[in-house]
Scaffold this active site. Sequence first.
Site, PDB file in Angstrom:
ATOM      1  N   ASN A 184       1.067   0.550 -11.284  1.00  0.00           N
ATOM      2  CA  ASN A 184       0.896  -0.336 -10.138  1.00  0.00           C
ATOM      3  C   ASN A 184       2.255  -0.922  -9.750  1.00  0.00           C
ATOM      4  O   ASN A 184       3.102  -1.198 -10.589  1.00  0.00           O
ATOM      5  CB  ASN A 184      -0.142  -1.419 -10.413  1.00  0.00           C
ATOM      6  CG  ASN A 184       0.122  -2.238 -11.661  1.00  0.00           C
ATOM      7  OD1 ASN A 184       0.571  -1.732 -12.681  1.00  0.00           O
ATOM      8  ND2 ASN A 184      -0.185  -3.527 -11.590  1.00  0.00           N
ATOM      9  N   ILE A 185       2.439  -1.065  -8.446  1.00  0.00           N
ATOM     10  CA  ILE A 185       3.689  -1.575  -7.887  1.00  0.00           C
ATOM     11  C   ILE A 185       3.316  -2.635  -6.861  1.00  0.00           C
ATOM     12  O   ILE A 185       2.738  -2.325  -5.819  1.00  0.00           O
ATOM     13  CB  ILE A 185       4.505  -0.450  -7.220  1.00  0.00           C
ATOM     14  CG1 ILE A 185       4.790   0.656  -8.244  1.00  0.00           C
ATOM     15  CG2 ILE A 185       5.796  -1.006  -6.616  1.00  0.00           C
ATOM     16  CD1 ILE A 185       5.334   1.932  -7.630  1.00  0.00           C
ATOM     17  N   GLU A 186       3.628  -3.891  -7.172  1.00  0.00           N
ATOM     18  CA  GLU A 186       3.264  -5.009  -6.296  1.00  0.00           C
ATOM     19  C   GLU A 186       4.432  -5.418  -5.398  1.00  0.00           C
ATOM     20  O   GLU A 186       5.595  -5.206  -5.735  1.00  0.00           O
ATOM     21  CB  GLU A 186       2.860  -6.219  -7.141  1.00  0.00           C
ATOM     22  CG  GLU A 186       1.654  -5.973  -8.000  1.00  0.00           C
ATOM     23  CD  GLU A 186       1.330  -7.128  -8.923  1.00  0.00           C
ATOM     24  OE1 GLU A 186       0.275  -7.047  -9.560  1.00  0.00           O
ATOM     25  OE2 GLU A 186       2.108  -8.095  -9.029  1.00  0.00           O
TER      26      GLU A 186
ATOM     27  N   CYS B 121      -1.728   0.761  -6.260  1.00  0.00           N
ATOM     28  CA  CYS B 121      -2.403   0.838  -7.552  1.00  0.00           C
ATOM     29  C   CYS B 121      -1.816   2.012  -8.339  1.00  0.00           C
ATOM     30  O   CYS B 121      -1.247   2.948  -7.760  1.00  0.00           O
ATOM     31  CB  CYS B 121      -3.896   1.068  -7.368  1.00  0.00           C
ATOM     32  SG  CYS B 121      -4.776  -0.320  -6.619  1.00  0.00           S
TER      33      CYS B 121
ATOM     34  N   GLU C 111      -3.371   4.446  -9.805  1.00  0.00           N
ATOM     35  CA  GLU C 111      -4.023   5.699  -9.435  1.00  0.00           C
ATOM     36  C   GLU C 111      -3.461   6.241  -8.121  1.00  0.00           C
ATOM     37  O   GLU C 111      -3.237   7.444  -7.984  1.00  0.00           O
ATOM     38  CB  GLU C 111      -5.546   5.503  -9.304  1.00  0.00           C
ATOM     39  CG  GLU C 111      -6.215   5.054 -10.573  1.00  0.00           C
ATOM     40  CD  GLU C 111      -6.261   3.529 -10.756  1.00  0.00           C
ATOM     41  OE1 GLU C 111      -7.070   3.072 -11.569  1.00  0.00           O
ATOM     42  OE2 GLU C 111      -5.483   2.807 -10.097  1.00  0.00           O
TER      43      GLU C 111
ATOM     44  N   CYS D 233     -10.243   0.587  -9.230  1.00  0.00           N
ATOM     45  CA  CYS D 233     -10.848  -0.279  -8.221  1.00  0.00           C
ATOM     46  C   CYS D 233     -11.633   0.581  -7.221  1.00  0.00           C
ATOM     47  O   CYS D 233     -11.544   1.811  -7.235  1.00  0.00           O
ATOM     48  CB  CYS D 233      -9.769  -1.098  -7.503  1.00  0.00           C
ATOM     49  SG  CYS D 233      -8.732  -0.143  -6.376  1.00  0.00           S
TER      50      CYS D 233
END
Length: 130
Positions: A41-43, A52, A54, A85
């Site tokens: 995941n990369i925010e 996300c 995936e 999710c």
Amino acid sequence: MALDLFEAARDAMARCHAPYSKFPVGAAIRADDGRIHAGANIEVISFPEGWCAETTAISHMVMAGGTRIREVAVIAEKLDLCPPCGGCRQRLAEFADADTLVHLCDAEGIKKTLRMDELLPHGFKTEVIG
């Protein structure tokens, strides 16, 4: 056979960028050609925008020329058996078959395996609109 997927997902999780949620996630996909594509995941600051794990793994698969997902592993640092999710379930389904295996992992390894149709029983069917 899925041990390599678990290890790739775990290694990807270690490279996540989650400064806001502090919730590292890793995913790994085995494509139809046998190659493994991993993602974390990369925010970004405009939370909840970002990627996300995936989604990142799917992107790597597509950019490498992969077209179908044979198997998936997902791991989260702070939640055992973290399923994808809702949005990622549909994204995975776009590239998977109903019997594609989705492995839910904890720090020790794979703890539960579901088929894609169990994870997303009523997803949009791409052949209907595409």
